[in-house]
Design a protein around this motif. Structure first.
Motif, PDB file in Angstrom:
ATOM      1  N   TRP A 117      43.276  48.550 -18.432  1.00 46.39           N
ATOM      2  CA  TRP A 117      43.002  50.134 -19.199  1.00 46.39           C
ATOM      3  C   TRP A 117      44.259  50.043 -19.511  1.00 46.39           C
ATOM      4  CZ3 TRP A 117      40.887  51.168 -22.961  1.00 46.39           C
ATOM      5  CH2 TRP A 117      41.089  52.584 -23.369  1.00 46.39           C
ATOM      6  N   PRO A 118      45.310  49.440 -20.422  1.00 42.80           N
ATOM      7  CA  PRO A 118      43.954  49.672 -22.286  1.00 42.80           C
ATOM      8  C   PRO A 118      44.159  48.710 -22.740  1.00 42.80           C
ATOM      9  CG  PRO A 118      46.597  49.852 -21.791  1.00 42.80           C
ATOM     10  CD  PRO A 118      46.601  50.147 -20.963  1.00 42.80           C
ATOM     11  N   LYS A 119      44.062  47.449 -21.625  1.00 40.26           N
ATOM     12  CA  LYS A 119      43.649  45.992 -22.162  1.00 40.26           C
ATOM     13  C   LYS A 119      42.174  45.952 -22.119  1.00 40.26           C
ATOM     14  CE  LYS A 119      47.992  43.353 -21.574  1.00 40.26           C
ATOM     15  NZ  LYS A 119      48.299  41.857 -20.858  1.00 40.26           N
ATOM     16  N   VAL A 120      41.729  45.257 -23.390  1.00 40.11           N
ATOM     17  CA  VAL A 120      40.202  45.316 -23.402  1.00 40.11           C
ATOM     18  C   VAL A 120      40.355  44.099 -23.298  1.00 40.11           C
ATOM     19  CG1 VAL A 120      38.018  45.531 -24.045  1.00 40.11           C
ATOM     20  CG2 VAL A 120      39.908  47.648 -23.774  1.00 40.11           C
ATOM     21  N   TYR A 121      39.167  43.589 -22.382  1.00 40.33           N
ATOM     22  CA  TYR A 121      39.382  41.963 -22.500  1.00 40.33           C
ATOM     23  C   TYR A 121      36.616  41.906 -23.080  1.00 40.33           C
ATOM     24  CZ  TYR A 121      43.165  41.636 -19.880  1.00 40.33           C
ATOM     25  OH  TYR A 121      44.373  41.412 -19.958  1.00 40.33           O
ATOM     26  N   LEU A 122      36.496  40.980 -23.440  1.00 39.11           N
ATOM     27  CA  LEU A 122      35.246  40.764 -23.830  1.00 39.11           C
ATOM     28  C   LEU A 122      34.905  39.537 -22.870  1.00 39.11           C
ATOM     29  CD1 LEU A 122      35.259  40.202 -27.689  1.00 39.11           C
ATOM     30  CD2 LEU A 122      34.471  42.004 -26.364  1.00 39.11           C
ATOM     31  N   TYR A 123      33.905  39.052 -22.008  1.00 38.87           N
ATOM     32  CA  TYR A 123      33.404  38.189 -20.812  1.00 38.87           C
ATOM     33  C   TYR A 123      32.449  37.606 -20.811  1.00 38.87           C
ATOM     34  CZ  TYR A 123      31.681  42.041 -18.281  1.00 38.87           C
ATOM     35  OH  TYR A 123      29.800  43.286 -17.942  1.00 38.87           O
ATOM     36  N   ASP A 124      32.174  36.987 -20.573  1.00 41.28           N
ATOM     37  CA  ASP A 124      30.889  36.054 -20.284  1.00 41.28           C
ATOM     38  C   ASP A 124      30.890  34.611 -19.441  1.00 41.28           C
ATOM     39  OD1 ASP A 124      28.406  34.914 -21.543  1.00 41.28           O
ATOM     40  OD2 ASP A 124      29.194  33.309 -22.949  1.00 41.28           O
ATOM     41  N   GLY A 125      29.536  35.179 -18.730  1.00 39.21           N
ATOM     42  CA  GLY A 125      29.369  34.363 -17.827  1.00 39.21           C
ATOM     43  C   GLY A 125      28.413  33.403 -17.998  1.00 39.21           C
ATOM     44  N   THR A 126      28.326  32.180 -17.022  1.00 39.08           N
ATOM     45  CA  THR A 126      26.260  31.508 -16.588  1.00 39.08           C
ATOM     46  C   THR A 126      27.209  30.477 -15.701  1.00 39.08           C
ATOM     47  OG1 THR A 126      27.587  30.717 -19.265  1.00 39.08           O
ATOM     48  CG2 THR A 126      26.368  29.367 -17.943  1.00 39.08           C
ATOM     49  N   ALA A 127      25.616  30.074 -15.368  1.00 38.66           N
ATOM     50  CA  ALA A 127      26.035  29.832 -13.920  1.00 38.66           C
ATOM     51  C   ALA A 127      25.023  28.430 -14.101  1.00 38.66           C
ATOM     52  CB  ALA A 127      25.427  30.421 -12.577  1.00 38.66           C
ATOM     53  N   PHE A 128      25.609  27.357 -13.222  1.00 40.84           N
ATOM     54  CA  PHE A 128      25.015  25.962 -13.078  1.00 40.84           C
ATOM     55  C   PHE A 128      24.230  25.829 -11.536  1.00 40.84           C
ATOM     56  CE2 PHE A 128      28.437  25.653 -16.132  1.00 40.84           C
ATOM     57  CZ  PHE A 128      27.580  26.110 -17.390  1.00 40.84           C
ATOM     58  N   ILE A 129      23.422  25.282 -11.772  1.00 37.65           N
ATOM     59  CA  ILE A 129      22.765  25.187 -10.598  1.00 37.65           C
ATOM     60  C   ILE A 129      21.669  23.757 -10.364  1.00 37.65           C
ATOM     61  CG2 ILE A 129      21.074  26.633  -8.241  1.00 37.65           C
ATOM     62  CD1 ILE A 129      22.536  28.251  -9.793  1.00 37.65           C
ATOM     63  N   TYR A 130      22.342  22.990  -9.488  1.00 37.59           N
ATOM     64  CA  TYR A 130      22.187  21.777  -9.844  1.00 37.59           C
ATOM     65  C   TYR A 130      20.795  21.439  -7.825  1.00 37.59           C
ATOM     66  CZ  TYR A 130      25.003  19.701 -12.292  1.00 37.59           C
ATOM     67  OH  TYR A 130      26.044  19.780 -13.534  1.00 37.59           O
ATOM     68  N   PRO A 131      20.065  21.327  -7.815  1.00 35.06           N
ATOM     69  CA  PRO A 131      19.434  20.313  -7.073  1.00 35.06           C
ATOM     70  C   PRO A 131      19.275  19.196  -6.745  1.00 35.06           C
ATOM     71  CG  PRO A 131      17.999  20.534  -9.074  1.00 35.06           C
ATOM     72  CD  PRO A 131      18.964  21.187  -9.690  1.00 35.06           C
ATOM     73  N   LYS A 140      24.940  20.947  -5.465  1.00 34.97           N
ATOM     74  CA  LYS A 140      26.019  21.956  -6.288  1.00 34.97           C
ATOM     75  C   LYS A 140      25.900  23.604  -7.263  1.00 34.97           C
ATOM     76  CE  LYS A 140      28.403  19.934  -9.117  1.00 34.97           C
ATOM     77  NZ  LYS A 140      29.488  18.729 -10.041  1.00 34.97           N
ATOM     78  N   ILE A 141      26.509  24.114  -7.043  1.00 37.56           N
ATOM     79  CA  ILE A 141      26.408  25.632  -8.099  1.00 37.56           C
ATOM     80  C   ILE A 141      27.550  26.008  -8.578  1.00 37.56           C
ATOM     81  CG2 ILE A 141      26.618  28.121  -7.493  1.00 37.56           C
ATOM     82  CD1 ILE A 141      24.426  28.361  -5.367  1.00 37.56           C
ATOM     83  N   VAL A 142      28.080  26.495  -9.715  1.00 33.16           N
ATOM     84  CA  VAL A 142      28.976  26.017 -10.685  1.00 33.16           C
ATOM     85  C   VAL A 142      28.860  27.244 -11.796  1.00 33.16           C
ATOM     86  CG1 VAL A 142      30.855  25.185 -12.649  1.00 33.16           C
ATOM     87  CG2 VAL A 142      29.371  23.514 -10.981  1.00 33.16           C
ATOM     88  N   PRO A 206      28.451  22.311 -17.240  1.00 31.76           N
ATOM     89  CA  PRO A 206      29.005  22.440 -16.027  1.00 31.76           C
ATOM     90  C   PRO A 206      30.605  21.083 -15.691  1.00 31.76           C
ATOM     91  CG  PRO A 206      26.983  21.102 -15.922  1.00 31.76           C
ATOM     92  CD  PRO A 206      27.106  21.730 -17.497  1.00 31.76           C
ATOM     93  N   ILE A 207      30.544  20.231 -16.365  1.00 30.21           N
ATOM     94  CA  ILE A 207      31.468  19.584 -16.516  1.00 30.21           C
ATOM     95  C   ILE A 207      32.186  19.237 -17.603  1.00 30.21           C
ATOM     96  CG2 ILE A 207      31.856  17.098 -16.350  1.00 30.21           C
ATOM     97  CD1 ILE A 207      29.670  16.297 -14.878  1.00 30.21           C
ATOM     98  N   GLN A 208      33.871  19.237 -17.500  1.00 25.99           N
ATOM     99  CA  GLN A 208      34.528  20.044 -18.252  1.00 25.99           C
ATOM    100  C   GLN A 208      35.193  19.130 -18.085  1.00 25.99           C
ATOM    101  OE1 GLN A 208      34.809  23.147 -20.013  1.00 25.99           O
ATOM    102  NE2 GLN A 208      33.121  23.680 -19.645  1.00 25.99           N
ATOM    103  N   LYS A 209      35.805  18.422 -20.066  1.00 22.04           N
ATOM    104  CA  LYS A 209      36.163  17.610 -20.011  1.00 22.04           C
ATOM    105  C   LYS A 209      38.181  17.335 -19.919  1.00 22.04           C
ATOM    106  CE  LYS A 209      33.475  15.182 -23.886  1.00 22.04           C
ATOM    107  NZ  LYS A 209      33.442  14.493 -24.886  1.00 22.04           N
ATOM    108  N   GLU A 210      38.499  19.033 -19.999  1.00 17.90           N
ATOM    109  CA  GLU A 210      39.872  19.072 -20.025  1.00 17.90           C
ATOM    110  C   GLU A 210      39.915  19.638 -18.158  1.00 17.90           C
ATOM    111  OE1 GLU A 210      41.373  22.044 -22.254  1.00 17.90           O
ATOM    112  OE2 GLU A 210      39.880  21.155 -23.951  1.00 17.90           O
TER     113      GLU A 210
END
Length: 270
Positions: A117-131, A140-142, A206-210
């Motif tokens: 604060w005073p900065k405000v962020y928008l955030y988003d989360g994702t999980a990838f679960i590998y058996p 693996k867990i990402v 889960p796999i990023q090209k960059e």
């Protein structure tokens, strides 16, 4: 004179008695620091192993194995076709990454952050679960967390990724004390991506090209992260695992309910 001398003598004795007490304070602080460092060294030496984390790995793996079994029985396809009034489009349970490996995707918390604060962020989360191949363990867990400042003239887009390449359950092997070995988490990897343009898009895969701008390892023996950061990372990881365990339990329960409803639908002759 006698009273004055006696008072002086008492004051002198008390001052000498107080000296050891005053001298002990720095020693006690040093001892405290030493004990704290011992605990830090012990946790780093143990690779931040944690019984609850191993249990969560095992629980999530068990949920995925049961879900896969129900999928192989065709429960998800049949439920989509016959349990609703109109057939539904079946959503794939296990997706495949760029290398053809199956994984399960989960949404992690999203919203607004006021941590700076005073900065405000928008955030988003994702999980990838590998058996793993036979669904007996997790492979693996990402965990991927995106963030962008919600206001300002320059928008900074960030993505942080936490990757556990070996999320094992408690080992069946025993150590010298006869206790079951706990999985070591030292190899947890950290990735940081940053962009100053709105054109940059990191896909929810889960796999990023960059390649990441910065990569680190949780507990590198030669150059470990500061302990307070290591502790925070492990707390976050455990917190997210608890959420994933609850979500997988709920998905499994829904599939089991679908199976029961299908059986009832087929065998209801009244």
């Amino acid at each position: 004179m006698t009273h004055r001398f006696l008072g002086f003598l008492i004051a002198t004795v008390l001052s000498f008695l107080a000296l050891p007490i005053l001298a002990e304070k720095p020693a006690s602080l040093t001892l405290k620091d030493r004990e704290s460092q011992k605990q830090i060294d012990a946790q780093r030496g143990a690779g931040f192993s944690d019984n609850e984390i191993d249990t969560l790995h095992a629980t999530i793996s068990e949920h995925l194995a049961k879900m896969k079994k129900l999928q192989d029985l065709g429960v998800d396809k049949t439920a989509a076709q016959y349990l609703s009034q109109t057939p539904e489009t079946l959503k794939e349970l296990f997706l495949k990454d760029g290398e053809g490996k199956p994984y399960l995707e989960f949404k992690l918390p999203q919203g607004q952050s006021y941590i700076d604060w005073p900065k405000v962020y928008l955030y988003d989360g994702t999980a990838f679960i590998y058996p793993n191949k036979d669904f007996t363990e997790l492979d693996k867990i990402v965990m991927m967390f995106k963030r962008v400042n919600a206001d300002g003239t320059v928008y900074v887009k960030e993505m942080r990724r936490l990757i556990n390449p070996t999320p094992k359950s408690q080992s069946t092997e025993k150590d010298e004390k006869g206790e079951f070995k706990i999985d070591v988490n030292s190899d947890i990897q950290l990735e940081y991506f940053q962009a100053l343009t709105s054109d940059t898009i990191w896909p929810n895969v889960p796999i990023q090209k960059e390649a990441a701008n910065v990569t680190m390892v949780l507990n590198d023996q030669k150059d470990p992260l500061p302990y307070d950061k290591q502790k925070l990372i492990m707390q976050t990881y455990k917190k997210m695992l608890r959420k994933i365990s609850k979500v997988t339990a709920r998905r499994l329960r829904n599939m089991e309910l679908d199976q029961k409803q299908l059986i009832t639908k087929v065998t209801d002759f009244n």
